[in-house]
Motif scaffolding. Structure first.
Motif, mmCIF file in Angstrom:
data_model
loop_
_atom_site.group_PDB
_atom_site.id
_atom_site.type_symbol
_atom_site.label_atom_id
_atom_site.label_comp_id
_atom_site.label_asym_id
_atom_site.label_seq_id
_atom_site.Cartn_x
_atom_site.Cartn_y
_atom_site.Cartn_z
ATOM 1 N N ASP A 1 46.385 46.545 47.181
ATOM 2 C CA ASP A 1 45.037 45.681 46.657
ATOM 3 C C ASP A 1 44.854 46.672 45.433
ATOM 4 O O ASP A 1 43.527 46.398 44.775
ATOM 5 N N ARG A 2 45.499 47.678 44.856
ATOM 6 C CA ARG A 2 45.266 48.190 43.725
ATOM 7 C C ARG A 2 46.403 47.697 42.597
ATOM 8 O O ARG A 2 46.852 48.444 41.571
ATOM 9 N N ASP B 1 41.177 40.191 35.199
ATOM 10 C CA ASP B 1 40.385 40.928 35.971
ATOM 11 C C ASP B 1 41.512 41.831 36.466
ATOM 12 O O ASP B 1 41.277 42.992 36.990
ATOM 13 N N ASP B 2 42.927 41.230 36.765
ATOM 14 C CA ASP B 2 43.830 42.286 37.289
ATOM 15 C C ASP B 2 44.037 43.365 36.134
ATOM 16 O O ASP B 2 44.241 44.572 36.930
ATOM 17 N N VAL C 1 41.281 46.010 36.853
ATOM 18 C CA VAL C 1 41.639 46.798 38.211
ATOM 19 C C VAL C 1 42.657 47.974 37.748
ATOM 20 O O VAL C 1 42.315 49.089 38.132
ATOM 21 N N ASN D 1 41.914 52.222 37.506
ATOM 22 C CA ASN D 1 42.308 53.136 38.379
ATOM 23 C C ASN D 1 43.188 53.950 37.263
ATOM 24 O O ASN D 1 43.435 55.072 38.115
ATOM 25 N N ARG E 1 39.218 50.958 41.982
ATOM 26 C CA ARG E 1 38.784 49.458 41.696
ATOM 27 C C ARG E 1 40.151 48.752 42.584
ATOM 28 O O ARG E 1 41.212 49.111 42.364
ATOM 29 N N THR E 2 39.735 47.645 43.537
ATOM 30 C CA THR E 2 40.716 46.933 44.105
ATOM 31 C C THR E 2 40.379 45.363 43.843
ATOM 32 O O THR E 2 39.555 44.812 43.158
ATOM 33 N N THR E 3 41.434 44.701 44.424
ATOM 34 C CA THR E 3 41.375 43.129 44.146
ATOM 35 C C THR E 3 40.649 42.346 45.474
ATOM 36 O O THR E 3 40.630 41.254 45.541
ATOM 37 N N ARG F 1 37.208 39.711 45.920
ATOM 38 C CA ARG F 1 36.772 39.088 44.553
ATOM 39 C C ARG F 1 36.092 37.743 44.510
ATOM 40 O O ARG F 1 36.643 36.930 45.549
#
Length: 477
Positions: free
Chosen positions: A303-304, A330-331, A334, A338, A344-346, A349
């Motif tokens: 998720d990172r 947005d990726d 993230v 980090n 921050r993770t996905t 969302r």
């Protein structure tokens, strides 16, 4: 003769949405950064996908409005379509965007190399240069953002017909007499309507039981009605069994409907395949870099967005992220946060989507189908778009809007099918992100007459009907 390894702090493979913003950001911080691009600078969105397609779709809408000139009290002569003119307008936009990308890369200090990149060992990429020769790039950190491409279903004879994907469709300088579109999703429907408005006969062949079969049934029914009214033939539950001929000349497709064993055939001049996407990992040699792929070829990430290889990240569609440019961006955020020490993770969302048919389909959050499947109690507000007075000023009253509200008065989801529906989306999404009660939007003062004003109209309907889910069955209380 061995090739010398060149060492960089950051190697980015792919200059699409996620890749270019990451490169600009890292190079802007003074870190030696190189970007490998095998296609056009900036990736698919500004060159062969999102923006060019919406450019062509708008040209088709102008053609439709001209034909409806009498409704607006405007006399127009017969409308003729110049596909080379449509293409020229699109190419002019692309050229301007290309200049912007060149300027931005130059300003950032990121180096760009054009060629096909493949892993030869951990964090090491061999680039077969477009200009000839090979470079070996070793990165302290490697970021993969190579995206996806149109998928070609394994139908006997289909590949041999040389069918169009969205890429060839956007470069077409002629008007097909009869176009068959394989796929009734976003790409297929957008192009089907546009080409019909330019003057082509269009037939849609959809594998599922209905158009947009992952959406609620009322959405599918409204979209099917729109396509019919446009003069487009729609066949669902279609199972293709064979294709032959040559796209641009004559193509014949054989198929059956559902469980019916009778084989039907359809002959057309052109064939557009819009049947999903496949990741661009087939030439990446990911295993040489210790990077695992899933069964469909997407890069496995957590998720990172970290891959199974230390110091390697994957971003955007190739990482299995939802296939929207705004998600790829947005990726990037993230990963950027980090790298700077954030966390921050996905997960969880809130991702909006817009299909740019005319009228538009806009959605964020849960649909009714999803809410019922999850067993979540909800209240439903639904209005026809004709209740939004802006639509009457535009003579564009087709469609509806609906909102789902949970027991805590917070919005669970929103769908609008109507003119400028995307203009309602941002306000709803903001309210959902802020986790405020729906009454904030219901009682807000929106400018009149705007499409956003319809949110007040919609949410004022909520107390009048309170559907609730009981074991996947909707009842009124």
């Amino acid at each position: 003769m061995s090739i010398r390894k060149e060492h960089y702090r950051n190697v980015v493979i792919g200059s699409g949405e996620a890749g270019k913003f990451l490169a600009w950001n890292l190079a802007g911080q003074g870190e030696p950064t190189i970007v490998v691009e095998r296609g056009a600078l900036g990736g698919a969105c500004p060159n062969v996908a999102c923006l060019p397609s919406k450019n062509v779709i708008h040209s088709a809408r102008v053609a439709s409005l001209l034909r409806r000139g009498g409704e607006y009290g405007i006399s127009t002569s017969d409308v003729s379509i110049d596909m080379q003119g449509v293409l020229g307008r699109k190419e002019s936009m692309i050229d301007g965007l290309a200049d912007l990308h060149i300027e931005r890369f130059d300003a950032s200090g990121a180096e760009v190399v054009f060629g096909e990149g493949r892993f030869v060992e951990e964090r090491t990429i061999a680039v077969d240069l477009r200009s000839g020769g090979t470079r070996i790039l070793r990165g302290e950190r490697v970021f993969i953002a190579v995206g996806t491409r149109a998928k070609l279903p394994p139908i006997p004879g289909l590949a041999e017909t040389n069918p169009m994907t969205h890429v060839e469709m956007l470069n077409l300088q002629r008007l097909p007499e009869h176009l068959v579109v394989v796929g009734g999703g976003y790409v297929g429907l957008e192009f089907a309507q546009a080409m019909r408005r330019f003057g082509s006969r269009v037939t849609i062949l959809e594998r599922g039981p209905r158009l947009l079969h992952r959406e609620d049934e009322d959405v599918s029914e409204m979209m099917a009605g729109l396509m019919r009214d446009e003069g487009i033939d729609v066949l669902c539950n279609v199972q293709l069994v064979h294709a032959d001929g040559r796209c641009g000349q004559q193509v014949r497709v054989a198929f059956h409907i559902g469980d019916d064993t009778q084989i039907d055939t359809l002959t057309a001049n052109d064939l557009l395949v819009a049947a999903g996407r496949t990741p661009n990992t087939d030439r990446l040699d990911a295993s040489q870099g210790g990077i695992e792929l899933d069964a469909e070829g997407y890069i496995r990430v957590n998720d990172r967005l970290e891959t199974t290889a230390k110091g390697v990240w994957a971003l955007g569609e190739v990482a299995g992220s939802p296939k929207f440019t705004h998600v790829s961006y947005d990726d990037f955020r993230v990963v950027r946060e980090n790298l700077a020490g954030g966390n921050r993770t996905t997960t969880e969302r809130l991702i909006p989507s817009v299909m740019f048919t005319d009228p538009q389909l806009a959605r964020v959050g849960l649909s009714e189908t999803e809410t019922q499947h999850l067993g979540i109690d909800y209240r439903l507000a639904k209005i026809p778009m004709s209740a939004v007075l802006r639509t009457r000023t535009l003579s564009e009253t087709r469609g509806f809007a609906k909102a789902l509200v949970g027991e805590d008065d917070r919005l669970l989801g929103f769908t609008a099918f109507g003119v400028e529906a995307s203009e309602m989306l941002a306000a709803v999404q903001t309210a959902m992100l802020a986790r405020v009660p729906y009454t904030l939007l219901r009682d807000a003062i929106f400018a009149h007459p705007t499409i956003a004003e319809g949110l007040g109209v919609l949410l004022s309907e909520l107390p009048k009907s309170r559907p609730m889910v009981v074991k996947d069955t909707e009842v009124s209380v």
